[in-house]
Each structure stands twice: as C-alpha cells, then as structure tokens.
Design a protein around this motif. Structure first.
Motif, PDB file in Angstrom:
ATOM      1  N   ALA A  17       0.851  -1.196   0.000  1.00 57.04           N
ATOM      2  CA  ALA A  17       0.000   0.000   0.000  1.00 57.04           C
ATOM      3  C   ALA A  17       0.885   1.244   0.000  1.00 57.04           C
ATOM      4  O   ALA A  17       2.029   1.200   0.473  1.00 57.04           O
ATOM      5  CB  ALA A  17      -0.885  -0.013   1.235  1.00 57.04           C
ATOM      6  N   PRO A  18       0.373   2.356  -0.514  1.00 60.72           N
ATOM      7  CA  PRO A  18       1.174   3.592  -0.455  1.00 60.72           C
ATOM      8  C   PRO A  18       1.271   4.065   0.998  1.00 60.72           C
ATOM      9  O   PRO A  18       0.392   3.782   1.806  1.00 60.72           O
ATOM     10  CB  PRO A  18       0.355   4.578  -1.289  1.00 60.72           C
ATOM     11  CG  PRO A  18      -1.047   4.063  -1.215  1.00 60.72           C
ATOM     12  CD  PRO A  18      -0.955   2.574  -1.112  1.00 60.72           C
ATOM     13  N   PRO A  19       2.321   4.808   1.322  1.00 62.02           N
ATOM     14  CA  PRO A  19       2.388   5.375   2.677  1.00 62.02           C
ATOM     15  C   PRO A  19       1.237   6.370   2.868  1.00 62.02           C
ATOM     16  O   PRO A  19       0.716   6.901   1.890  1.00 62.02           O
ATOM     17  CB  PRO A  19       3.754   6.076   2.709  1.00 62.02           C
ATOM     18  CG  PRO A  19       4.137   6.270   1.282  1.00 62.02           C
ATOM     19  CD  PRO A  19       3.460   5.210   0.478  1.00 62.02           C
ATOM     20  N   PRO A  20       0.818   6.607   4.123  1.00 58.51           N
ATOM     21  CA  PRO A  20      -0.357   7.470   4.371  1.00 58.51           C
ATOM     22  C   PRO A  20      -0.038   8.960   4.203  1.00 58.51           C
ATOM     23  O   PRO A  20      -0.117   9.745   5.135  1.00 58.51           O
ATOM     24  CB  PRO A  20      -0.740   7.124   5.814  1.00 58.51           C
ATOM     25  CG  PRO A  20       0.526   6.666   6.443  1.00 58.51           C
ATOM     26  CD  PRO A  20       1.362   6.034   5.361  1.00 58.51           C
ATOM     27  N   LEU A  21       0.303   9.297   2.952  1.00 62.27           N
ATOM     28  CA  LEU A  21       0.651  10.683   2.614  1.00 62.27           C
ATOM     29  C   LEU A  21      -0.471  11.302   1.798  1.00 62.27           C
ATOM     30  O   LEU A  21      -1.268  10.595   1.179  1.00 62.27           O
ATOM     31  CB  LEU A  21       1.911  10.709   1.739  1.00 62.27           C
ATOM     32  CG  LEU A  21       3.226  10.260   2.351  1.00 62.27           C
ATOM     33  CD1 LEU A  21       4.301  10.258   1.277  1.00 62.27           C
ATOM     34  CD2 LEU A  21       3.607  11.167   3.512  1.00 62.27           C
ATOM     35  N   CYS A  22      -0.508  12.614   1.763  1.00 60.35           N
ATOM     36  CA  CYS A  22      -1.372  13.307   0.812  1.00 60.35           C
ATOM     37  C   CYS A  22      -0.645  14.558   0.365  1.00 60.35           C
ATOM     38  O   CYS A  22       0.420  14.902   0.900  1.00 60.35           O
ATOM     39  CB  CYS A  22      -2.719  13.649   1.439  1.00 60.35           C
ATOM     40  SG  CYS A  22      -2.634  14.929   2.689  1.00 60.35           S
ATOM     41  N   SER A  23      -1.213  15.204  -0.624  1.00 58.06           N
ATOM     42  CA  SER A  23      -0.683  16.495  -1.053  1.00 58.06           C
ATOM     43  C   SER A  23      -1.825  17.497  -0.925  1.00 58.06           C
ATOM     44  O   SER A  23      -2.908  17.283  -1.478  1.00 58.06           O
ATOM     45  CB  SER A  23      -0.194  16.403  -2.502  1.00 58.06           C
ATOM     46  OG  SER A  23       0.104  17.695  -2.999  1.00 58.06           O
ATOM     47  N   LEU A  24      -1.613  18.539  -0.143  1.00 57.58           N
ATOM     48  CA  LEU A  24      -2.632  19.579   0.027  1.00 57.58           C
ATOM     49  C   LEU A  24      -2.015  20.904  -0.384  1.00 57.58           C
ATOM     50  O   LEU A  24      -1.019  21.343   0.216  1.00 57.58           O
ATOM     51  CB  LEU A  24      -3.104  19.619   1.492  1.00 57.58           C
ATOM     52  CG  LEU A  24      -4.214  20.621   1.815  1.00 57.58           C
ATOM     53  CD1 LEU A  24      -5.481  20.334   1.008  1.00 57.58           C
ATOM     54  CD2 LEU A  24      -4.541  20.576   3.312  1.00 57.58           C
ATOM     55  N   ASP A  25      -2.559  21.490  -1.430  1.00 61.11           N
ATOM     56  CA  ASP A  25      -2.052  22.756  -1.975  1.00 61.11           C
ATOM     57  C   ASP A  25      -0.556  22.681  -2.253  1.00 61.11           C
ATOM     58  O   ASP A  25       0.211  23.621  -1.968  1.00 61.11           O
ATOM     59  CB  ASP A  25      -2.383  23.916  -1.026  1.00 61.11           C
ATOM     60  CG  ASP A  25      -3.888  24.111  -0.917  1.00 61.11           C
ATOM     61  OD1 ASP A  25      -4.598  23.725  -1.867  1.00 61.11           O
ATOM     62  OD2 ASP A  25      -4.353  24.622   0.111  1.00 61.11           O
ATOM     63  N   GLY A  26      -0.155  21.517  -2.755  1.00 58.85           N
ATOM     64  CA  GLY A  26       1.231  21.352  -3.179  1.00 58.85           C
ATOM     65  C   GLY A  26       2.187  20.928  -2.069  1.00 58.85           C
ATOM     66  O   GLY A  26       3.365  20.716  -2.337  1.00 58.85           O
ATOM     67  N   ARG A  27       1.688  20.805  -0.848  1.00 61.26           N
ATOM     68  CA  ARG A  27       2.560  20.373   0.255  1.00 61.26           C
ATOM     69  C   ARG A  27       2.290  18.903   0.541  1.00 61.26           C
ATOM     70  O   ARG A  27       1.145  18.517   0.862  1.00 61.26           O
ATOM     71  CB  ARG A  27       2.301  21.194   1.520  1.00 61.26           C
ATOM     72  CG  ARG A  27       2.906  22.596   1.466  1.00 61.26           C
ATOM     73  CD  ARG A  27       2.691  23.324   2.789  1.00 61.26           C
ATOM     74  NE  ARG A  27       1.275  23.444   3.105  1.00 61.26           N
ATOM     75  CZ  ARG A  27       0.462  24.376   2.586  1.00 61.26           C
ATOM     76  NH1 ARG A  27       0.934  25.266   1.732  1.00 61.26           N
ATOM     77  NH2 ARG A  27      -0.799  24.428   2.929  1.00 61.26           N
TER      78      ARG A  27
END
Ligand SMILES: Cc1ncc(COP(=O)(O)O)c(C=O)c1O
Length: 288
Positions: free
Chosen positions: A3-13
């Motif tokens: 599974a992918p790590p529990p990351l996200c991108s919010l407004d480029g961060r």
C-alpha cells in the motif's frame, strides 16, 4: 504490491494525511463547490492521465473554477514520494476558501488542491470476476451529472439504498424507465446482438472507461449503440455490465432481485473485461 504510505498532497505540500487541514470556509466543504477525479494507479503510474485531466478541466470550466497551475507537477511529486503501488489517486479541486460564507463565489479565489493515494484490491483476473447485484432507483440526482462534482448526495443515498437491499450498486433510471448510469459507474446492456449504453449528455458522466470500451468493442467486432437501455425491454437483455476506473468491467447478474439473462456473467462482458485489463497493463508499461 504494498500500500502507499499514508501521505497526501494539500495545496502542493506533501505530508502525513493525518496532519492535513483545510479551512472550514473552504467552499468545497461548505457547498460542494468542488470537482474531482479518481485515477487507477498500477505500479505507481496513473493510467490515462491525459483523459482524466481533460475531464477535470471540463468540470472546472463548468463551475468557472480556474485551472490550478502546477497541478500536474503536484501529482507527479506525490507519486514520486509514495513510490510504486497499485490502487487509486484521488484528485480534488475546490473553488477555495472565501473570507465569508456566501452562496455567490464573489472574487476569484485560489483553488484548494487535495491529492490522496490509496490501495485498492483489483481482481486478479478481471474476466473471471464474479457478477454483481444491483437495484434500480429513479434518478434523484441533479441535472448536470456530466460535471464530476464532489456534491454526491444523490449517489450517497443510492449507495445506502443498495446497501440496505444487500446489493453492490444502484442504477439510476430516467422517468421513462431508461437506464442512465450507476452510482459510480456507467452501464452497458447486451440487447440481442448489440450493446446499448446511454448517450453522453447532462444525465451521465462521460466515463473514461466508457470511452475505452466503445473503442475496444469496435476492435472486437462488437456493435455498440449509444441509446438508453429501457427497463421495459429487460426480458430481451442477455447481459448487463457496469464500468468504471476502479470497477473495471463487472457483470451485473441480478437486478432488483431477479436474474439478468441467464444469471451469469456473459461472454461479451468477459471479453471486454479482459480487453480493458490488457489496455491498462499496456498503459502502465508504457508509462514505466
Ligand atoms: C456517476 C459515475 N458514472 C460513471 C463513472 C465511471 O467513470 P470512469 O470510467 O471515468 O471512472 C463514475 C466514476 O466515478 C461515476 O461516479
């Protein structure tokens, strides 16, 4: 594949999903003033990215939300950070956070971008996947289903109705009993020796998978007619299947509690499921 790590991108961060925060004045949160895409990811590669970005651009244009410059780079950066995985990439763009809660959008805002990778368990052999069950409901959604907005109350109610009936999907029908699409899928019916699917327009989403299937069906010598399947013709249906980015092609073997055709996943469904899976693999290899 993990599974992918529990990351996200919010407004480029890029950062941990658990730490991501949006403003309570974000218009996506307050009004559903927001659009989205879900892409399939194989080995860390987003499939059919140009088609998804084109549909996102059309949805944004429909809402008069400006295209967020740098979105493609934000997608690439997030997928570089996650590393390879099989699953989905969710991309949401809202109009942004306004200083006040007013229905009128007012001044041009900076769109909020939220990108979320997730694992998804795809069937090992899509052509052999078991059939689904579905229910029909009157189409109580809004009248711009061609725009992929996150304001999905109608689909949520349909999903609840399906769950209460013990079914996998809800299929929405127009006032004359013409089948439009599923809660999160397009649909096709084999009626005699032709496939029918609802024509594009305001009452169905222009599915990326749907457009691949029109092309693949032609390549396989199967005839597709873009006309609405009618519930009144149900006795003549041989197959019914739904299509979507994460669903792929899945036969519907039971509708409103009674079998469709002979109650098994039909041959055209299996052929198209296999053809779509092959096209997806080729797209992933090409991207790699
Ligand atoms: C209402 C609806 N119709 C159809 C689809 C299938 O579209 P696609 O094949 O682009 O995933 C979806 C996918 O989310 C959907 O929500």
């Amino acid at each position: 594949m993990s599974a992918p790590p529990p990351l996200c991108s919010l407004d480029g961060r890029i950062g941990p999903l658990a730490e991501a925060r949006i403003s309570p004045l974000d218009r996506g949160f307050l009004f559903g003033d927001s659009v989205y895409e879900t892409m399939k990811v194989l080995g860390g590669h987003p499939l059919f990215l140009p088609a998804h970005l084109a549909r996102l651009a059309a949805s944004l244009a429909g809402f008069e939300i400006p295209w967020p410059e740098g979105l493609a780079a934000e997608i690439a950066a997030l997928l570089a950070a996650t590393g390879p995985f099989d699953g989905s990439l969710y991309v949401q763009v809202t109009r942004g956070a306004a200083p006040q809660r007013l229905h009128q959008p007012g001044a041009r805002l900076t769109p909020t971008r939220f990108l979320l990778p997730a694992a998804y368990a795809f069937p090992a052999d899509p052509a052999a996947a078991p059939g689904l069950t579905a229910i029909t409901r009157p189409d109580w959604r809004w009248q711009r289903c061609d725009l992929k907005t996150t304001a999905l109350a109608g689909s949520v109610l349909g999903g609840l109705a399906a769950a209460h009936a013990g079914a996998d999907e809800v299929l929405f029908a127009g006032p004359g009993g013409e089948l439009r699409e599923g809660g999160h899928t397009n649909l096709f019916v084999r009626h005699g020796e032709v496939l029918e699917t609802h024509p594009l327009g305001a009452v169905v989403l222009p599915g990326v998978t749907r457009s691949h299937l029109l092309d693949l069906a032609a390549g396989l010598g199967l005839t597709v007619v873009e006309r609405a399947p009618r519930l009144a013709d149900r006795e003549a249906w041989r197959e019914l299947f739904v299509s979507g980015t994460l669903t792929g092609v899945r036969g519907v073997v039971q509708l409103d509690g009674t079998p469709v055709g002979d109650g098994t996943v039909g041959p055209w469904t299996r052929r198209l499921a296999a053809a779509l899976a092959a096209r997806e693999r080729a797209a992933a290899e090409e991207a790699g």
